[in-house]
Structures are given as structure tokens and as C-alpha cells.
Design an enzyme around this catalytic site. Sequence first.
Site, short mmCIF file in Angstrom:
data_model
loop_
_atom_site.label_atom_id
_atom_site.label_comp_id
_atom_site.label_asym_id
_atom_site.label_seq_id
_atom_site.Cartn_x
_atom_site.Cartn_y
_atom_site.Cartn_z
CE LYS A 3 -3.88 1.93 2.72
NZ LYS A 3 -4.73 1.72 3.91
CB SER A 34 -8.00 3.68 3.02
OG SER A 34 -7.16 3.04 3.98
CB SER A 83 -8.25 0.75 5.85
OG SER A 83 -8.97 1.93 5.72
#
Length: 499
Positions: free
Chosen positions: A73, A148, A172
Site C-alpha cells: 500500500k 482505504s 481499511s
Amino acid sequence: MIRDLHNKLINKEITSLQLTEEYFERIQKKDKELFAYLTLTKESALEQARKVDEKIKKGEEIRILEGIPGAIKDNMCLLGTRTTAGSKILDNYIAPYDATAVKRLKEGGAVILGKTNMDEFAMGSSTETSAYGPTKNPADTERVPGGSSGGSAASVAADEAVWALGSDTGGSIRQPAAFCGVVGLKPTYGRVSRHGLLAMASSLDQIGPITKTVEDAAIVLSEIAGEDLRDATSAKSSGKRYENYLTGEVTGLKIGIVKEYQENLKKDTKELMEKAIETYKNMGAEITEIEMPYAKYALPVYYIIMPCEVSSNLARFDGIKYGLSVNDQKYSDLPASLREALQAGNRSLLETYLDSRKYGFGPEVKRRIMLGTYALSSGYYDAYYLRAQKVRALIKKDFEKAFEEVDLILTPTSPTPAFKLGEKTEDPLEMYLSDVFTVTANIAGVPAISIPGGKIKEGGSELPFGLQLTAKWFDEENLLRAAHAFEANSKFKNQNSKP
Ligand code: GLN
């Protein structure tokens, strides 16, 4: 999946280079539409793959994740690579070191394909607040992948990565895993070092894996877990290999169903929850109803504490220390009058701070900085922040009490399956409701996992549904064991497309 690939590598049925190239080919084919990746690190990935192949050729032993390609990420530092956290303000930021979790994966020989798209600074539930545009859900490209860590979940679901790292502050990792039909694990707070993770809310943030199978999540966790002198909140560990605890057995395990959550479940969700309960009962687990009277305050508590920490953590992005400065004039949307003033060069330091933040941050980030600053200001601190901290302690007590009765808690991961792109962007409160089942684990610091639990039909699509299991502090062994047993005994395993 990781174990199979590992065996293929050591049996010389494939090379890491072939495997890595195959993933890049798929990325090239699919990612124009999905947009799971912000940055690809092809050169270093191929170089690492060649190194692993060389070792295998020489007859050297390789570790389980060695030569297996995955994604990170974009809020975790990867040395020498652009790290934006989905924000314009870090558009040009090159990480000067590796996050500890990333460093451990590299030391384990993993191949890193690139950095994945995310909501700006991990604030969102749909990946739509990314300054670079949204990621799409591979199960239905008109829908969001969740957030997210939407890029990480989509990359794994679409076979653009074998494994991925995400971060979870309020859901997330788990919610996008649920939306994309993959596995997402938020470890116990402190299990994985946060060093090199661009902080959102430090008392809630935790790094964890997103994978196709529970065993893969266990393998990645084993690689990244453990104490780190660079993160004072990281916990000591005995170097456990979590994949060794997956016995397929749950006989005698006690699983709690939260009474307060049952009332408002939608019909499809309720049915799939009932099926999951049946599956666990048939496997020999004991199901008990438990009460969590303070759980209903989890969302309000989260949306006070989190913005407070956000407002403090994001103060460092001021146009001087990191990333873009308004003085560089690299922001595309500067008004002509400001450009003129900048060219004339007579701007004060305060104006540099204010304008860099004004043009560098998106609306959701600004909203949370304002909420947090407000809740922390004198006169409001007691009424909001302090009170939220007190309720946080009560929510922790709810868990302590529940875990006197049961080993695990079973809930849906999210109240709905993946929603349409744009459906909730106009209404932040509606978006925040996505997190109702996930934020509690962050508030208490307990570990939780989302696993595929079936499909929900909606608007002509079959959308993945995620089941969430929550365990006691540092009891990832039972968490993963129960998740793995469900996966092995349900027909939802391997529901994802195969390469
Ligand atoms: N969706 C939640 C939020 O917007 C959770 C984010 C996260 O876990 N990083 O705050």
C-alpha cells in the site's frame, strides 16, 4: 497459494522470473481499467526474482515467501520509491528508507511489484478520496473496491499480486477484503511495527496482509510480525509461524454472536450470517450470544479520536519538510493571482504553509483535520476528546467481558456489499457507516480478520460478502485457525478468478 507457488519454485516447475513477469503482464492487461497500482517497481522486482532463481539453481534453500510477488500500500515507505499515501502533497516524495514491515518482507526474499492505490492518507472506505482517481472492484467495475486499502485488495482479487500489505485504522484492510472477496487480517495493535507507515491515527493504525487464502495471510503475518526498536508500541514476539496453527479443527472453540448487531442486519446479510453459524456448529464450535452494550458508541468514538490524531499527525505536511511546496508551483490548480505572487517571491513562511496545505490536501483530509483541531481545542477537549477516550475504555471492557465467555466473535465485516462508484461520495456520514462493524477492533486493539462468506445478489451482480472474526489480544493463532477451518469447510473458498 503461496505454498503451492513455493513448491513449484523449489521443484523447478516455474522460475520466480517467469512468475513475476506473468504478474506484470496481467497488471499491464488489467490495471488500466482497475487502477490498483500507483507505481510499479518492475526493475527491482525482476532483479529480485533473478536473485532467487540463482539461489535455487545453486541448490540453496529458499524461504516460503522468497521469489513470490506482492504489492505494498502506498502509505508504507519503500526505499528509493515514490510514496504518496494517495495524496497530492506527497506527489514527489521518495521514501528515504524501508518501513519495518517492508524491510522484513525484503529480508524474507519477497518480490515487490509496486505500490497500491488508496484513499488519501487512508481516510475513506472506497478508495475514491485518492488524489489519483479511484480503483475499481474486479468483481464489478462499476463498484468501489472498498477502502482505504482498495488498491491492495483489488490487486490480490484480480491476480495482479499474490499478496499485498494494507493498513487498518478503522477497517481499511478488512472492508476492502470483504468487498473484493479476499482475506484481510488486522493484527493485534503492536503485533506489527508501524515504523515507516505514514501515520493516520497512531493509536489505531496497524499493518496487515491481504491475500487469497487464510494460510497466505498467516504466512505474510509470520514474516512481518515482531518487536521493532523503532516502534515503542511494538510487542515482543517469540517468532511464531502462524501457518503452523491451522489445524482445520474448531471443536470446542466458543464463538460469540453480538446481540446488539442482530436487529439491523439486512436480509441477505442475516442469511449468510446464519449459514456461517451453521457451518461453525457443524464443525463442532459452540455458538453463544454475547452482549456488547457500548459497541453502539464505537463509530462516534472513532470519529472523535481518529480526527484528533489525524490533525496532529498531518501537521508535519507543511510544504517545507516533505513532498510538494506551493513554491514549486507544481500544483495544477493554482489561481493566476497566486502564481503571480509566487513568482514575485514575496510570500511569508505562514503563507507557504497555508497554501501548500490548501492545494496539497483533498476535501476529506481537510474535513478531518478541522474536526480534530476543533475537538482538541481548549474548551472542547473535555467535552469531546476526553469523553471519547473514556468511552473507548468502556468499549475495551466490553471486549474483556466478552472474551471471558467466548474465544472469538463473529460479525459481518460490513453492513453492505460493495457500493457503486460515486454512490456515497456526497455524504460523508453515509460513508462512515461502512465502518460500523470494523472500528471496534481498532478502538480495543484486538485482532480481526475478514474472510469470504458467500455472495450477495445486487443489481445483476454477484457481490462478495465478508465475514469478520475477532479474537483476544495477541490470539492470532485461534483467529487464523477458526478462519482457516471455515474456509476449508465452506464452498466459498477459491471463489476468485484463477490466473
Ligand atoms: N474507513 C475508515 C475511515 O475512513 C477507516 C480507514 C482506515 O482504516 N484507514 O476512517
